[in-house]
Every structure is written in structure tokens, then in C-alpha cells.
Design a protein around this motif. Structure first.
Motif, mmCIF file in Angstrom:
data_model
loop_
_atom_site.group_PDB
_atom_site.id
_atom_site.type_symbol
_atom_site.label_atom_id
_atom_site.label_comp_id
_atom_site.label_asym_id
_atom_site.label_seq_id
_atom_site.Cartn_x
_atom_site.Cartn_y
_atom_site.Cartn_z
ATOM 1 N N SER A 1 0.816 -1.217 0.000
ATOM 2 C CA SER A 1 0.000 0.000 0.000
ATOM 3 C C SER A 1 0.847 1.263 0.000
ATOM 4 O O SER A 1 0.454 2.280 -0.577
ATOM 5 N N THR B 1 -6.132 -1.859 -7.204
ATOM 6 C CA THR B 1 -6.404 -1.152 -5.960
ATOM 7 C C THR B 1 -6.563 -2.112 -4.787
ATOM 8 O O THR B 1 -6.093 -1.846 -3.691
ATOM 9 N N LEU B 2 -7.219 -3.233 -5.019
ATOM 10 C CA LEU B 2 -7.388 -4.202 -3.939
ATOM 11 C C LEU B 2 -6.816 -5.557 -4.352
ATOM 12 O O LEU B 2 -7.262 -6.156 -5.327
ATOM 13 N N LYS C 1 -7.578 -7.881 -0.447
ATOM 14 C CA LYS C 1 -8.220 -6.881 0.411
ATOM 15 C C LYS C 1 -7.255 -5.810 0.922
ATOM 16 O O LYS C 1 -7.563 -5.085 1.864
ATOM 17 N N PRO D 1 -5.169 -2.355 -0.081
ATOM 18 C CA PRO D 1 -5.079 -1.286 -1.084
ATOM 19 C C PRO D 1 -3.722 -1.307 -1.777
ATOM 20 O O PRO D 1 -2.692 -1.464 -1.135
#
Length: 269
Positions: free
Chosen positions: A66, A155-156, A159, A161
Motif C-alpha cells: 500500500s 487497488t485491492l 483486500k 489497497p
């Protein structure tokens, strides 16, 4: 798109790019794109950066998956700012990138909230923005290239980011028999991101690409062609009436170049 067709397209991409390389040296900096396109991408990516930093600041144990895209988008935003002539944004977003790299996420989030885009008089072709921490690193193939490349990720993922969905969007838009309606505005922003990221990729070959001169030449050929395809995509997407078929064809070539590059040079950092 079938594997055999992807291979043929990928080979065509490399061949075309190789001819470009023979004709002259690789461009030295930020790609020459419409400033209006840069501004649209800057608006979208600043929002992404601020949102991601809020998430990182609130997380008890932020993960590299992330955090790295946040550094990557800071570099890309700095490139946009340079072309837009926004010296303040360029300087401030580099500070944000340094704070993220130092894992000072709360400080970075506070700095990012103050960022604003105020275009001035700038031009393309300048040196790609750098981070002091990256410049101090012994091996830059584990800094600029994989950091900006993380923006291609979804983006995921599990789960968690991650990046800007570039890879996912390209595959969705170019899949065989795809019925996804292309949004020229979304295509334009993706192509701006692709152009700038691929400039970083071009100038910072990874270890696999540097094993021999032929491999590095091929790396640069694919990267150069990806930048050029991104420019062509923007030119089509910004027409008064974009040709959806042409857009899909160009996007398919770009996706094939990415697939070809991954197959030859990808490694898990």
C-alpha cells in the motif's frame, strides 16, 4: 485476446520500437503530452495520494504493497507539476514522497492535505523528478522502476489497497470479446500515467534487463514503444469524436507490450 495473438502483437511492438531506437537516442525526460491531459491526471492522482495517505496514517501496520504506490504517485505527480510549471507542487510533493519513504505516514498525510495544483508556465522534456533517498540508494533498480511500476497494480489485492488499477483496466478493456464501453476520459488519464511511468521504466532498467546489452536494448525498446503508444492513445481519446475501435486497438498494443515485458523481465521485488 489469445496468447498467440498477444505474442504476435508483442513481437510487432518490440520490432517497431527497435527501429525507433536505431534512429536516435531515447528521450531524456517527461513525455510531450497535452498540458490539459497532464492537469486531468494531476487532479486524479492528487486525490489518490491524499486518500491513500489517510489510510496509511490510520493503519496500525501499513504494508509495503500500500505504501509503495503512494511514493510512486508522488514521483509521477512531481513530473506532472514540472510540465505544468507548478514549482511549489513539485517541491512539496517530493517532500511528501520522502516522508512516505521514511514511513512517516502521519506527517506525509498532513503535508499532502496542503497540496494544491496551480499550473504556471512549464514544458515537457525536463529531467524526471527524483527522491533524495532514492538517489542515495546503491542500486536504483530497486527504487524508481519498481516503485512507479506498482501503480499498475490493482487497488485491492487480497483486500489490501495497492495501485491505480492500470493493469486491470487494460486487461478489461482489451479482453477478447470485451463489451466494456470505453470512457475516453478514463482512457486519457490511464495513458498519461502510462506515458510517465514508462519513462521511469525506460531510464531505470532492472537487474534482469542489465545482464547483457541486447536485453537492456530490448527493455528500452519496449518502454519507448509504450510511451509512444500512450501518446497515440491520448491523441485519439481527446478528439471531439474518439474512434472506439482505434482506441481499443492502441490499448491492445499497449497491453501486449506490458505482457511481453513482464514475460521477459519481471521479478518479484
Amino acid at each position: 485476446m489469445t496468447n498467440s495473438l498477444r505474442t504476435l502483437v508483442g513481437c510487432a511492438v518490440v520490432a517497431a520500437a527497435g527501429l525507433c531506437l536505431v534512429s536516435g537516442p531515447a528521450p531524456a525526460g517527461t513525455p510531450d503530452l497535452p498540458k490539459d491531459s497532464y492537469k486531468k491526471a494531476a487532479d486524479a492522482d492528487l486525490k489518490f495520494l491524499q486518500t491513500r495517505l489517510d489510510e496509511l496514517a490510520k493503519s496500525e501496520e501499513p504494508l509495503p504493497r500500500s505504501a509503495k504506490p503512494a511514493v510512486g504517485v508522488a514521483l509521477v505527480l512531481a513530473a506532472y507539476a514540472d510540465v505544468l510549471g507548478d514549482a511549489t507542487l513539485k517541491a512539496d510533493v517530493i517532500k511528501v514522497g520522502e516522508a512516505i519513504n521514511a514511513k512517516k505516514y502521519k506527517d506525509a498525510a498532513e503535508l499532502a492535505k496542503k497540496l494544491a495544483i496551480k499550473p504556471g508556465t512549464g514544458k515537457a522534456g525536463g529531467d524526471l523528478p527524483t527522491l533524495p533517498a532514492f538517489e542515495a540508494a546503491k542500486d536504483k533498480d530497486v527504487t524508481y522502476m519498481p516503485t512507479t511500476m506498482k501503480l499498475f497494480t490493482n487497488t485491492l489485492v487480497s483486500k489490501v489497497p495497492s495501485g491505480l488499477n492500470i493493469e486491470k483496466d487494460l486487461k478489461s478493456w482489451t479482453a477478447k470479446g470485451s463489451t466494456v464501453k470505453l470512457d475516453p476520459a478514463a482512457v486519457e488519464i490511464l495513458a498519461v500515467r502510462s506515458a510517465v511511468i514508462n519513462e521511469y521504466i525506460l531510464h531505470y532498467p532492472n537487474e534482469k534487463a542489465r545482464t547483457k546489452p541486447e536485453s537492456e536494448k530490448e527493455w528500452k525498446a519496449i518502454s519507448k514503444q509504450s510511451v509512444d503508444l500512450s501518446k497515440e492513445i491520448i491523441a485519439e481519446a481527446t478528439k471531439k469524436t474518439p474512434d472506439s475501435r482505434m482506441l481499443r486497438t492502441k490499448l491492445t498494443l499497449l497491453e501486449a507490450a506490458c505482457t511481453n515485458c513482464h514475460g521477459k523481465f519481471r521479478f518479484d521485488d
